[in-house]
Design an enzyme around this catalytic site. Sequence first.
Site, mmCIF file in Angstrom:
data_model
loop_
_atom_site.group_PDB
_atom_site.id
_atom_site.type_symbol
_atom_site.label_atom_id
_atom_site.label_comp_id
_atom_site.label_asym_id
_atom_site.label_seq_id
_atom_site.Cartn_x
_atom_site.Cartn_y
_atom_site.Cartn_z
ATOM 1 C CE LYS A 22 -3.887 -0.416 2.315
ATOM 2 N NZ LYS A 22 -4.578 -0.701 3.588
ATOM 3 N NE ARG A 92 -5.244 3.483 3.873
ATOM 4 C CZ ARG A 92 -5.320 3.817 2.581
ATOM 5 N NH1 ARG A 92 -4.689 4.887 2.116
ATOM 6 N NH2 ARG A 92 -5.998 3.060 1.750
ATOM 7 N N GLY A 101 -6.371 -10.239 7.952
ATOM 8 C CA GLY A 101 -5.868 -10.654 9.260
ATOM 9 C C GLY A 101 -5.053 -9.543 9.877
ATOM 10 C CG MET A 103 -5.225 -2.923 13.366
ATOM 11 S SD MET A 103 -4.321 -1.658 14.248
ATOM 12 C CE MET A 103 -4.536 -0.270 13.157
ATOM 13 N NE ARG A 336 -6.621 -3.896 -3.156
ATOM 14 C CZ ARG A 336 -7.064 -3.940 -1.910
ATOM 15 N NH1 ARG A 336 -6.242 -4.124 -0.921
ATOM 16 N NH2 ARG A 336 -8.345 -3.814 -1.656
ATOM 17 C CG HIS A 452 -15.019 -47.135 -9.170
ATOM 18 N ND1 HIS A 452 -16.273 -46.774 -9.614
ATOM 19 C CD2 HIS A 452 -14.426 -47.809 -10.167
ATOM 20 C CE1 HIS A 452 -16.429 -47.245 -10.844
ATOM 21 N NE2 HIS A 452 -15.323 -47.865 -11.203
ATOM 22 C CB SER A 769 5.522 -43.716 -19.498
ATOM 23 O OG SER A 769 4.517 -42.876 -19.005
ATOM 24 C CB CYS A 837 1.460 -41.404 -17.778
ATOM 25 S SG CYS A 837 2.030 -42.911 -17.009
ATOM 26 C CE1 TYR A 857 4.287 -38.858 -22.299
ATOM 27 C CE2 TYR A 857 6.213 -39.205 -23.681
ATOM 28 C CZ TYR A 857 5.197 -39.713 -22.900
ATOM 29 O OH TYR A 857 5.068 -41.057 -22.701
#
Length: 881
Positions: A22, A92, A101, A103, A336, A452, A769, A837, A857
């Site tokens: 800020k 601030r 959280g 002040m 911001r 599953h 793989s 994979c 990959y």
Amino acid sequence: MTKSALMFEEGNREMKSLLGGKGANLAEMTRAGLPVPPGFTITTQACLDYYRQNQQLSENVMKEIESTLQRLEAVSGKSLGDTANPLLVSVRSGAVFSMPGMMDTVLNLGLNDETVVGLARLTGNERFAYDCYRRFIQMFSNVVLGIDHYQFEEIIERKKEERGINDDPALTTSDWKEIITSFKELVHTEDGHPFPQDPREQLLRSIVAVFDSWNNHRARIYRNIHKIPHDLGTAVNVQMMVFGNMGEDSGTGVAFTRDPSTGENRLYGEFLLNAQGEDVVAGIRTPQPIRTLADIMPDVYEQFAATCQKLEKTYADMQDIEFTVERGTLYFLQTRNGKRTAHAGVKIAVDMVKEGIIDKETAISRVDPDQLDQILHRRVDPTAKLHVLTKGLPASPGAASGKIVFDADTAERWAQDGEAVILVRTETTPEDIHGMVASTGILTSRGGMTSHAAVVARGMGKACICGCEAMKVDGKNKVVTVEGITLTEGDLLSIDGGTGHVIQGEVPLIDPELSVEFQELLQWADEFRTLGVRTNADTPADVAKARQFGAEGVGLCRTEHMFMEVERVPIVQEMILAENADERQAALDKLLQFQQSDFRGIFQAMDGLPVTIRLLDPPLHEFLPNMEDLLVERTTLSLQAEVDHIELAKKDALLRKIRALHEFNPMLGHRGCRLGLIYPEIYAMQIEAIFLAAREAVSAGGTVQPEVMIPLVGHVNELKEMRTLVDEIATRIQAESGLTIPYLVGTMIEVPRAALTAEEIATAADFFSFGTNDLTQTTFGYSRDDAEGKFLHQYVDRNILPENPFITLDTEGVGKLVQMGVEGGRRVKPDLKTGICGEHGGEKASIAFCHQTGLDYVSCSPFRVPLARLAAAQASLQKKE
Ligand code: ADP
Ligand code: MG
Ligand code: MG
């Protein structure tokens, strides 16, 4: 020593670590000549000093605060505590990373019983002055002294009742004066001391309170979650007040330079006339859209809009801006980078490249891959009002609404009639597959993230919630009860698989779309990434979906999913239960037809791209009925008046087989290539189906690149023997047809021994793989379902493990095996293809690791392919930096 306090004009936006976010932005705006009320920032260094002095402000720091305050008094032409011309300030908090959280802000500091009189005289507005004073007492007492807000609200409410009015604005000056008297009494009782009247004491105590809030419980927890270090400290901003509550020519508001939910390039925000500070956010009065400011104060609006544009250019990002208008004069109080939805994030990044504000690299880095889930699944309309019944595990993202059904057959029937259905069960089994396919969403009361239902749903990209323990499912009577509410078949229900919310009734859904901008961003990502992206897909439909999303091949096709389709399970069972070779072959021949047509479809959908097909992996008992169920059926049968002996004998045979196949630890049992070595005819059938399908494609003039993958190899001899089987069949089919089918044979690396002996294994493999799901299980010695169900979340909560290793690859352990595997394999075979994979192939941190390790990959489920493309590009951009 670094300075403890800096005037806004002495800082700039690069100084975040000293001034906080800020403070740095207020400094930047001041430098840029924007109308920002003057002020100064007490630095994070001063905060750290405060902690070094055992929570005391040191002489030095106090001196610097005092001298900087005097500079502010000079600039503003007012002094703190001056009854004739009082300086009022806001205090601030402002840490390096914006943190809930910390002040809350104190406004109107500097008011007391005397300065309030001065303010009234100066402004010619007594009511305003006392309104400011009561706000100050309320905020200071709450934020610094810790007295609950509601106690003050109660006093105001009582006054309104007494006066028979509803709104604050109807309260008169003398009402406010009486309220202030009661406020002060309340403070005296609660705090044991009178409300502090000395403005310098007010200021120092507020500063100390901000410093203390750095270490409050909420802030520490927030930092733990977001991995923000605890030793950064926070800055404090002290700024001259401007007043939006001075009448109808004043006001306060918040605006975004672009629409934060759609990304559309237009000013978006809200504004409240005659109001101060948090009134807009607090929702006491409903603010009006920022556009209306253009009618009320056209000059102010124009200046505001133009400055917003300028700020956006300076920061090269969408800005979230707070402003106040005091008697027709505009002031900026904060800017911001604005928070935005994934959808807006993508659009803004791409638009900004086109507008020449940022380059493609920046655009790519700015979109968080984790947020893309939001875009790629049907989701609940964020504006809808919901009746949430309960919460379960968010097993597969996306949202679905439909009628409740309790069994797979009904799901299928109703779906055929055009109904959207939600399948609700205690848990699902392979026999429910057809019902799952037919449903729009799946909800179970048992099972974890890898049950599953969860695995299958994720694979299908279907919304799913599991482990909804608060829900009692009675499938027999077709009722489900939750939180005292009973729902029956046909009732409307919705689930949000991203949040785990189970919602009564229907909710409006929004379709996933690859917007034009998103596709463009992904194309740019493709220009920068070196890592390939394939997909894990088992059906032609999934493969086609993945190609649409940009997959460059199939990295894992799990053939057992083909075995589990309803009409095939009985044939698979026939094969397993066969008493002799002929019977078994008959069943295999039938399966061959199915598999061949599956592969044909996949080759077609992939159209020449490589397809890695894994031969059967799970233990055979998974295809047989549940032993306990069968025992119950057998007992029921044997107790009937006229016992059906043929049926009973069948059940006995089945039971014998199940007992024979029973394993104590199936994960480590007779599965993978161990199956192929003991029952080669199953693998032979699958290989045959692959090459027959490939032959069809080639003879039709297409190209194919089948890659046959042998699972669970731990010793090179296993692979050698299986490879011989593949080569024999491939050679035969090619010879018969006279066609050449280019193919590779490789293996999954999913047990530690395979990684440790990569050099030997590579002699028989064309590719590796890394099956990091099983590799994580076998490296840690955890069974995933048991771990996630029983202790793993505790491990993560208590920081025994930094992360769930099944979600984010454990680079130190499992990753080391991957590295060894790649290095060892390439030593003997420099052109060995390598990929991953496991589910990690679709997770951004793991993808970055794969990039660094030099894999060719990653492969992930179709819906994660866009995420992987983006994450792979980010990984290669990061390496360049
Ligand atoms: P947050 O970080 O929660 O946005 P802020 O410190 O920005 O907290 O401020 C809370 C509210 O107080 C905002 O609406 C802001 O505009 C207002 N405010 C802060 N400082 C001043 C000031 N000097 N004059 C007028 N209003 C202010
Ligand atoms: Mg706030
Ligand atoms: Mg703010």
